[in-house]
Design a protein around this motif. Structure first.
Motif, PDB file in Angstrom:
ATOM      1  N   ALA A 145       0.831  -1.207   0.000  1.00  0.00           N
ATOM      2  CA  ALA A 145       0.000   0.000   0.000  1.00  0.00           C
ATOM      3  C   ALA A 145       0.866   1.258   0.000  1.00  0.00           C
ATOM      4  CB  ALA A 145      -0.921   0.000   1.211  1.00  0.00           C
ATOM      5  N   GLY A 146       0.390   2.284  -0.688  1.00  0.00           N
ATOM      6  CA  GLY A 146       1.014   3.591  -0.626  1.00  0.00           C
ATOM      7  C   GLY A 146       2.265   3.762  -1.444  1.00  0.00           C
ATOM      8  N   ILE A 147       2.596   2.796  -2.299  1.00  0.00           N
ATOM      9  CA  ILE A 147       3.834   2.882  -3.078  1.00  0.00           C
ATOM     10  C   ILE A 147       3.574   2.744  -4.573  1.00  0.00           C
ATOM     11  CG2 ILE A 147       5.276   2.056  -1.187  1.00  0.00           C
ATOM     12  CD1 ILE A 147       5.336  -0.712  -2.555  1.00  0.00           C
ATOM     13  N   GLY A 148       2.303   2.697  -4.970  1.00  0.00           N
ATOM     14  CA  GLY A 148       1.969   2.478  -6.368  1.00  0.00           C
ATOM     15  C   GLY A 148       2.321   3.662  -7.247  1.00  0.00           C
ATOM     16  N   PRO A 149       2.283   3.477  -8.565  1.00  0.00           N
ATOM     17  CA  PRO A 149       1.832   2.225  -9.189  1.00  0.00           C
ATOM     18  C   PRO A 149       2.868   1.122  -9.062  1.00  0.00           C
ATOM     19  CG  PRO A 149       2.587   3.758 -10.865  1.00  0.00           C
ATOM     20  CD  PRO A 149       2.612   4.511  -9.564  1.00  0.00           C
ATOM     21  N   LEU A 150       2.376  -0.084  -8.835  1.00  0.00           N
ATOM     22  CA  LEU A 150       3.247  -1.246  -8.717  1.00  0.00           C
ATOM     23  C   LEU A 150       3.617  -1.787 -10.092  1.00  0.00           C
ATOM     24  CD1 LEU A 150       1.413  -3.038  -5.779  1.00  0.00           C
ATOM     25  CD2 LEU A 150       3.588  -1.814  -5.663  1.00  0.00           C
ATOM     26  N   MET A 151       4.607  -2.666 -10.099  1.00  0.00           N
ATOM     27  CA  MET A 151       5.057  -3.284 -11.336  1.00  0.00           C
ATOM     28  C   MET A 151       3.901  -4.001 -12.028  1.00  0.00           C
ATOM     29  SD  MET A 151       7.838  -6.374 -11.713  1.00  0.00           S
ATOM     30  CE  MET A 151       6.671  -7.606 -11.088  1.00  0.00           C
ATOM     31  N   PRO A 152       3.706  -3.763 -13.312  1.00  0.00           N
ATOM     32  CA  PRO A 152       2.640  -4.475 -14.033  1.00  0.00           C
ATOM     33  C   PRO A 152       3.066  -5.904 -14.375  1.00  0.00           C
ATOM     34  CG  PRO A 152       3.826  -3.061 -15.532  1.00  0.00           C
ATOM     35  CD  PRO A 152       4.414  -2.803 -14.168  1.00  0.00           C
ATOM     36  N   GLY A 153       2.106  -6.649 -14.900  1.00  0.00           N
ATOM     37  CA  GLY A 153       2.408  -7.992 -15.386  1.00  0.00           C
ATOM     38  C   GLY A 153       2.280  -9.090 -14.357  1.00  0.00           C
ATOM     39  N   VAL A 154       1.630  -8.807 -13.206  1.00  0.00           N
ATOM     40  CA  VAL A 154       1.459  -9.814 -12.154  1.00  0.00           C
ATOM     41  C   VAL A 154      -0.008 -10.221 -12.090  1.00  0.00           C
ATOM     42  CG1 VAL A 154       1.684 -10.349  -9.703  1.00  0.00           C
ATOM     43  CG2 VAL A 154       3.373  -8.862 -10.820  1.00  0.00           C
ATOM     44  N   ALA A 155      -0.276 -11.503 -12.238  1.00  0.00           N
ATOM     45  CA  ALA A 155      -1.620 -12.050 -12.086  1.00  0.00           C
ATOM     46  C   ALA A 155      -1.658 -12.913 -10.834  1.00  0.00           C
ATOM     47  CB  ALA A 155      -2.006 -12.874 -13.311  1.00  0.00           C
ATOM     48  N   VAL A 156      -2.803 -12.920 -10.157  1.00  0.00           N
ATOM     49  CA  VAL A 156      -2.949 -13.651  -8.899  1.00  0.00           C
ATOM     50  C   VAL A 156      -3.955 -14.781  -9.089  1.00  0.00           C
ATOM     51  CG1 VAL A 156      -3.503 -13.501  -6.448  1.00  0.00           C
ATOM     52  CG2 VAL A 156      -2.448 -11.549  -7.617  1.00  0.00           C
ATOM     53  N   ALA A 157      -3.540 -15.988  -8.729  1.00  0.00           N
ATOM     54  CA  ALA A 157      -4.400 -17.168  -8.811  1.00  0.00           C
ATOM     55  C   ALA A 157      -4.689 -17.686  -7.400  1.00  0.00           C
ATOM     56  CB  ALA A 157      -3.730 -18.251  -9.655  1.00  0.00           C
ATOM     57  N   PRO A 158      -5.739 -18.494  -7.223  1.00  0.00           N
ATOM     58  CA  PRO A 158      -6.070 -19.000  -5.885  1.00  0.00           C
ATOM     59  C   PRO A 158      -5.008 -19.949  -5.339  1.00  0.00           C
ATOM     60  CG  PRO A 158      -7.922 -19.258  -7.405  1.00  0.00           C
ATOM     61  CD  PRO A 158      -6.726 -18.915  -8.240  1.00  0.00           C
ATOM     62  N   PHE A 159      -4.878 -19.944  -4.022  1.00  0.00           N
ATOM     63  CA  PHE A 159      -4.049 -20.917  -3.301  1.00  0.00           C
ATOM     64  C   PHE A 159      -4.994 -21.873  -2.583  1.00  0.00           C
ATOM     65  CE2 PHE A 159      -1.558 -22.635   0.164  1.00  0.00           C
ATOM     66  CZ  PHE A 159      -0.283 -22.797  -0.388  1.00  0.00           C
ATOM     67  N   ARG A 178      -8.533 -24.968 -10.955  1.00  0.00           N
ATOM     68  CA  ARG A 178      -9.530 -24.365 -11.862  1.00  0.00           C
ATOM     69  C   ARG A 178      -9.331 -22.860 -11.931  1.00  0.00           C
ATOM     70  NH1 ARG A 178     -13.282 -27.919  -9.363  1.00  0.00           N
ATOM     71  NH2 ARG A 178     -14.013 -26.183  -8.061  1.00  0.00           N
ATOM     72  N   GLY A 179      -9.055 -22.260 -10.790  1.00  0.00           N
ATOM     73  CA  GLY A 179      -8.815 -20.830 -10.771  1.00  0.00           C
ATOM     74  C   GLY A 179      -7.583 -20.443 -11.563  1.00  0.00           C
ATOM     75  N   LEU A 180      -6.517 -21.241 -11.469  1.00  0.00           N
ATOM     76  CA  LEU A 180      -5.314 -20.982 -12.253  1.00  0.00           C
ATOM     77  C   LEU A 180      -5.608 -21.076 -13.744  1.00  0.00           C
ATOM     78  CD1 LEU A 180      -2.270 -20.589 -12.690  1.00  0.00           C
ATOM     79  CD2 LEU A 180      -1.978 -23.044 -12.236  1.00  0.00           C
ATOM     80  N   ASP A 181      -6.344 -22.101 -14.132  1.00  0.00           N
ATOM     81  CA  ASP A 181      -6.710 -22.243 -15.548  1.00  0.00           C
ATOM     82  C   ASP A 181      -7.532 -21.042 -16.014  1.00  0.00           C
ATOM     83  OD1 ASP A 181      -5.391 -24.668 -15.727  1.00  0.00           O
ATOM     84  OD2 ASP A 181      -7.184 -25.862 -15.315  1.00  0.00           O
ATOM     85  N   HIS A 182      -8.380 -20.527 -15.125  1.00  0.00           N
ATOM     86  CA  HIS A 182      -9.181 -19.356 -15.472  1.00  0.00           C
ATOM     87  C   HIS A 182      -8.282 -18.133 -15.676  1.00  0.00           C
ATOM     88  CE1 HIS A 182     -12.849 -16.999 -15.717  1.00  0.00           C
ATOM     89  NE2 HIS A 182     -12.341 -16.133 -14.836  1.00  0.00           N
ATOM     90  N   VAL A 183      -7.273 -17.975 -14.818  1.00  0.00           N
ATOM     91  CA  VAL A 183      -6.331 -16.863 -14.970  1.00  0.00           C
ATOM     92  C   VAL A 183      -5.593 -16.968 -16.301  1.00  0.00           C
ATOM     93  CG1 VAL A 183      -4.172 -15.896 -14.080  1.00  0.00           C
ATOM     94  CG2 VAL A 183      -6.055 -16.398 -12.506  1.00  0.00           C
ATOM     95  N   LEU A 184      -5.178 -18.176 -16.656  1.00  0.00           N
ATOM     96  CA  LEU A 184      -4.469 -18.378 -17.920  1.00  0.00           C
ATOM     97  C   LEU A 184      -5.375 -18.130 -19.126  1.00  0.00           C
ATOM     98  CD1 LEU A 184      -2.431 -21.576 -16.956  1.00  0.00           C
ATOM     99  CD2 LEU A 184      -1.468 -19.329 -17.478  1.00  0.00           C
ATOM    100  N   ALA A 185      -6.671 -18.296 -18.919  1.00  0.00           N
ATOM    101  CA  ALA A 185      -7.614 -18.089 -20.019  1.00  0.00           C
ATOM    102  C   ALA A 185      -8.113 -16.657 -20.120  1.00  0.00           C
ATOM    103  CB  ALA A 185      -8.811 -19.033 -19.858  1.00  0.00           C
ATOM    104  N   THR A 186      -8.006 -15.888 -19.016  1.00  0.00           N
ATOM    105  CA  THR A 186      -8.648 -14.574 -18.997  1.00  0.00           C
ATOM    106  C   THR A 186      -7.716 -13.403 -18.718  1.00  0.00           C
ATOM    107  OG1 THR A 186      -9.185 -14.769 -16.644  1.00  0.00           O
ATOM    108  CG2 THR A 186     -10.836 -15.576 -18.229  1.00  0.00           C
ATOM    109  N   VAL A 187      -6.613 -13.641 -18.027  1.00  0.00           N
ATOM    110  CA  VAL A 187      -5.766 -12.532 -17.574  1.00  0.00           C
ATOM    111  C   VAL A 187      -4.362 -12.596 -18.153  1.00  0.00           C
ATOM    112  CG1 VAL A 187      -4.788 -11.352 -15.564  1.00  0.00           C
ATOM    113  CG2 VAL A 187      -7.080 -12.362 -15.426  1.00  0.00           C
ATOM    114  N   SER A 188      -3.736 -13.755 -18.066  1.00  0.00           N
ATOM    115  CA  SER A 188      -2.349 -13.903 -18.497  1.00  0.00           C
ATOM    116  C   SER A 188      -2.255 -15.088 -19.449  1.00  0.00           C
ATOM    117  CB  SER A 188      -1.425 -14.110 -17.292  1.00  0.00           C
ATOM    118  OG  SER A 188      -0.075 -14.176 -17.698  1.00  0.00           O
TER     119      SER A 188
END
Length: 418
Positions: A145-159, A178-188
């Motif tokens: 928090a408070g240091i943005g903008p942060l580095m782009p190109g990071v996608a977050v998947a469920p643990f 399933r969540g990781l597959d969704h990230v690969l299909a929609t975000v990265s």
């Protein structure tokens, strides 16, 4: 009058003047049983005699030989010795000072080696406080928090945090993949994804082990899409979980890159990334370097640490004492509804505190942690909501010291929850 930054808060009131094995001592010579190990750093305990002697000897011979200027024997010997404990094929090393720096170096390598921009991290991850590492950390807003903008190109998947998801381990793994597959299909898109960074046991995120089937699923997807699998073993490595590397609890799994720090040098600043020579050679010329990486005294401490871990059987001890500690923690939890979950691996164990409705209870976790310090047991909290009290004693801990800690824990829990 100068002072420490007021933002730098201490978890305990202790001002340590010396350390010996599992104990820290203050100016009044009061003894504290240290179950923090400097956040997992003093793997061989405080001031292990063999580490101290190695450091003294090296400091009298060569303190600093900057390793893009000259090489030194401690660096070369450590590189050879780490080959004995690293996964097969990870035969090339680059040294730095801290875990954050090592994460940044692994990120740089992944992007340069693949020609791809994006990386995938997982819910609850902590990879460091520098700008790239902070962008990859989701264990709490305090890290980003408070240091943005942060580095782009990071996608977050469920643990697969089974307890928080109210699922079985198997269901949580299916959900996360399933969540990781969704990230690969929609975000990265896979063709734009350089690497997946995974902590085999979430650290700051709450001491949650990744089930072997989840890590196997990551490996399969990494192979299918040409994505690098990076194991962040900064806190979980070097014997902490009862295997030398936490990912080794998943038989046959070999990451493309392993990141190590913390317990590597028993308290001296040293970190490293390990990869195959073929992969490491794909880093661009001049992209790896630094002033203090591979410091001669830190390397001497790391070599002594390896000797102590081997000669004193500390990996096996972590497994044995970890089982003893986990059994005791679960006995306490059985009588304390506020402790909703006890989990971890080896000597990396967490106690999650919740309210009756299942919501995180940071206030009780912090009261227990403070009560333990008052009694002479040093602990830390973690978790996205700071409602997990973690235990990570040095690997030299004995059964008697586990018993001592459990007795103090029982008293602290009773004091804080009655």
């Amino acid at each position: 009058m100068t002072q420490l930054s007021p933002v730098l808060k201490q978890a305990t009131p202790v001002i340590a003047t010396r350390g010996e094995g599992m104990y820290l001592y203050d100016a009044d010579d009061r003894r504290y049983l240290d179950f923090t190990a400097g956040v997992g750093v003093t793997s061989t305990g405080h001031c292990h005699p063999r580490v101290v002697e190695a450091v003294r000897r090296q400091a009298g011979q060569l303190i600093h030989g900057q390793y893009t200027t000259v090489l030194h024997d401690q660096l070369l010997t450590l590189t050879e010795r780490l080959g004995e404990v690293l996964p097969a094929g990870l035969d090339s090393l680059f040294y730095l000072n801290s875990g954050s720096e090592a994460v940044e170096a692994a990120l740089r390598l992944a992007r340069q080696a693949t020609g791809r921009q994006n990386v995938i991290v997982f819910d609850g991850s902590f990879h460091g406080r520098t700008m790239g590492a902070a962008a990859m950390s989701t264990a709490g807003t305090r890290f980003r928090a408070g240091i943005g903008p942060l580095m782009p190109g990071v996608a977050v998947a469920p643990f697969p945090y089974a307890f928080r998801l109210s699922m079985s381990d198997e269901e949580a793994v299916e959900h996360a993949l399933r969540g990781l597959d969704h990230v690969l299909a929609t975000v990265s898109a896979p063709a734009e994804t350089a690497a997946m960074f995974i902590e085999p046991v979430l650290g700051e995120g709450g001491f949650v082990p990744a089930p072997p089937s989840f890590l196997a699923g990551l490996r399969e997807r990494a192979d299918r899409h040409g994505i690098l699998l990076v194991a962040d073993e900064i806190q979980s490595g070097f014997g902490r979980t009862g295997a030398f590397w936490a990912h080794q609890h998943s038989p046959g799994l070999v990451p493309d890159v392993v990141i190590t720090a913390k317990g590597l040098a028993s308290g001296f600043p040293l970190s490293a990334i390990a990869a195959s020579t073929e992969l490491m050679s794909r880093a661009w010329p001049g992209s790896q370097g630094g002033t203090y990486g591979g410091n001669a005294v830190a390397c001497a401490a790391a070599l002594a640490t390896l000797d102590v871990i081997r000669d004193e059987g500390l990996v096996a001890n972590a497994a044995e004492q970890g089982r003893l500690l986990a059994d005791g923690l679960r006995r306490t939890a059985a009588d304390v509804p506020a402790i909703a979950d006890v989990r971890g691996a080896g000597l990396m164990l967490g106690n999650e505190f919740c309210r009756p409705d299942g919501s995180p209870d940071a206030a009780t976790a912090q009261r227990v942690q403070r009560a333990a310090a008052d009694l002479g047991l040093l602990l830390l909290t973690c978790g996205v909501h700071s409602n997990v009290v973690r235990m990570l004693p040095a690997l030299v801990v004995t059964g008697a010291q586990i018993g001592e800690a459990l007795g103090l824990w029982d008293k602290a829990v009773a004091t804080a929850t009655r």
